[in-house]
Design an enzyme around this catalytic site. Structure first.
Site, PDB file in Angstrom:
ATOM      1  N   GLU A 286       0.884  -1.163   0.000  1.00 44.66           N
ATOM      2  CA  GLU A 286       0.000   0.000   0.000  1.00 44.66           C
ATOM      3  C   GLU A 286       0.923   1.214   0.000  1.00 44.66           C
ATOM      4  O   GLU A 286       1.722   1.392   0.903  1.00 44.66           O
ATOM      5  CB  GLU A 286      -0.917  -0.012   1.231  1.00 44.66           C
ATOM      6  CG  GLU A 286      -2.144   0.882   1.084  1.00 44.66           C
ATOM      7  CD  GLU A 286      -1.935   2.286   1.583  1.00 44.66           C
ATOM      8  OE1 GLU A 286      -1.556   3.155   0.763  1.00 44.66           O
ATOM      9  OE2 GLU A 286      -2.148   2.535   2.770  1.00 44.66           O
ATOM     10  N   CYS A 320      -2.514   8.394   4.336  1.00 45.95           N
ATOM     11  CA  CYS A 320      -2.516   8.147   2.894  1.00 45.95           C
ATOM     12  C   CYS A 320      -3.885   8.426   2.305  1.00 45.95           C
ATOM     13  O   CYS A 320      -4.014   8.649   1.101  1.00 45.95           O
ATOM     14  CB  CYS A 320      -2.051   6.732   2.587  1.00 45.95           C
ATOM     15  SG  CYS A 320      -2.904   5.467   3.518  1.00 45.95           S
TER      16      CYS A 320
END
Length: 515
Positions: A286, A320
């Site tokens: 990720e 994020c």
């Protein structure tokens, strides 16, 4: 039969008893600051000459802990310990592995405020952000335990006369876990224990800035009864041990959360076969985002302003999933900016251990200097309408910064800043807004604020992100409710906290017997 999964409730800090309990936890953790933490390889605690100091980003003079650092020799030893432990751990029945996670969740729930207090001191999280991080860690443990029990049941396959056919999910082997510093309990625990409950053993290389929190979690796993060698704790600089761990021939998979640059490097290194390597290494990554909230002309503008402000400046924009771009229809552009600035002015910038703080420090000096450089870039790419300055010099404080009239392909509209910086971009119409939202190399989260059903349906099809939200903020994914992970350069399409996540740490085996 275990009860169905439910998300861990957040603490209500308007209740005086909860406030007092949290303040007591802060005092307890403060009394334990400055201790030393060792590696854990197999059953052995190992102190090294090379050490790294962890400091409080709210008060850079305050030492959180001193953490021993591994070299490649110890990294090799950790992989060998994990490989040895795998031979026994893979044979443990999945329900028994799941019970370790349930026990760890119970222990963490009892010590919830204590772990949150560590997050306040080491990660610079506000009370609410820290509490949410700890709750998510509990959720991952509870959810992945249940998921492993589900995968251990007899899997549905088509029957054929005269044969007994069975599909089972078996573990991969030794994994390298490289978690981020921004969710140093939740994501670290989720990545680690997803691999573990699936029957794998791991080497956990924590983020350097938040290694004490990881050390505390490894201690909790011991209390939960996890056998030695299943999780090996290996703090160390990525430049020293990172490539070695990824390239080791006994490494079967790498689970990484962090920057695009490091993720791509891991993927490249892992793709090269080493001598005596028997498998293609699997990478679960990720790698961040450049996330957009679109505001349509007929939107509830107060809702839009609340969503943008919360998504942009919670945990100082160090998520994020954070909104770093607001793309607003030209007919409501100025009004939305005015409402967001008004709300942002009310956010308290300060030390994370103070209850009134909403925006705490950024994580360290490197992030601090990088974000300030981006703000200077923003001065030339738009107009700063709020913030742009530093806060108290005792820590890494940067004011929430709002920059308007930014071009869609400006640097601050394309590059991941990972700080409290928000770019406003004007769109002529909804089609143009969608084009702008999709114009980055990332595809993690996004949101659309609109009352127009046809436009929401258009966005449902055309807004290319892994987690898309309508009429709410683009942060705050809940385990089991919003399986989390993005497209393009945001990662390998994994969905943490979802039904397919554990499949990434297993391989399917079919046995057929003819009668």
């Amino acid at each position: 039969m275990r009860e169905p999964f439910q998300n861990e409730p957040f603490t209500d800090f308007s209740v005086s008893d909860h406030i007092n309990d949290f303040q007591e936890a802060l005092r307890k953790v403060e009394s334990e600051l400055g201790l030393e933490y060792t590696l854990k390889i197999g059953p052995d605690r190992i102190e090294t000459i090379q050490k790294r100091k962890s400091i409080n980003p709210s008060d850079v003079k305050q030492l959180i802990g001193i953490v021993s650092q591994a070299d490649t020799g110890l990294a090799h030893k950790a992989i060998l310990a994990a490989a040895a432990a795998f031979e026994d751990w893979k044979k443990v029945p999945p329900p028994a592995r799941a019970r370790v996670l349930y026990k760890a969740a119970a222990l963490l729930r009892r010590r919830k405020h204590e772990f949150s207090a560590w997050l306040v001191y080491e990660a610079g999280k506000s009370w609410g952000e820290a509490d949410g991080d700890t709750a998510e860690a509990i959720d991952f443990l509870e959810y992945y335990g249940r998921e492993m029990e589900r995968l251990a049941e007899r899997q549905p396959i088509v029957a054929v006369a005269g044969e007994d056919n069975e599909l089972t999910y078996i573990p991969l082997g030794v994994g390298i876990i490289i978690p981020p510093w921004n969710f140093p309990l939740a994501i670290m625990a989720g990545m680690t224990m997803a691999a573990v409950v699936a029957g794998n053993t791991v080497v956990l290389k924590p983020a350097s800035a938040t290694a004490v929190i990881a050390a505390k979690f490894v201690e909790l796993l011991e209390d939960a009864g996890l056998p030695d060698g299943v999780v090996n704790f290996l703090p160390g600089a990525g430049s020293e041990v990172g490539d070695f761990l990824v390239e080791h021939p006994l490494t079967r998979f790498i689970c990484f959360t962090g920057s695009r640059e490091v993720g791509l490097r891991i993927n490249e290194k892992a793709s090269l076969s080493q001598q005596d390597q028997k498998w293609i290494k699997r990478v679960v990554a990720e790698m961040g985002g450049k996330d957009t909230i679109i505001v349509d002309e007929d939107a509830d503008l107060d809702l839009a302003a609340e969503a943008i402000t919360a998504s942009s400046f919670g945990y100082a924009g160090q998520k994020c999933s954070a909104c770093s771009r607001a793309v607003v229809h030209e007919l409501v552009y100025d009004e939305v900016i005015e409402k967001v600035v008004e709300r942002t002015k009310r956010l308290k910038l300060g030390k994370a251990n103070e209850q009134i703080t909403y925006v705490g420090p950024v994580i360290d000096e490197r992030a601090y200097l990088s974000i300030l450089k981006y703000i200077e870039v923003g001065r030339s790419e738009g107009t700063i309408v709020h913030g742009g300055r530093i806060g108290d010099s005792s820590g890494y404080f940067i004011e929430p910064t709002i920059i308007k009239d930014v071009a869609p392909y400006a640097r601050i509209a394309q590059e991941e800043i990972f700080g409290p910086v928000l770019a406003f971009i004007k769109a002529a119409n909804f089609d143009a807004a969608l084009d702008i939202a999709n114009n980055t190399e990332y595809g993690l989260t996004g949101a659309v604020i609109s009352r127009n059903r046809s436009r929401l349906e258009q966005a449902r099809e055309q807004f290319h992100v892994g987690n898309l939200y309508f009429n709410r903020k683009c942060t705050g994914a809940l385990v089991g409710v919003h399986p989390f992970g993005g497209f393009n350069m945001s990662g390998t399409d994994s969905k943490a906290g979802g039904r397919d996540y554990l499949l990434l740490f297993t391989q399917a085996k079919v046995v057929s017997e003819r009668f």
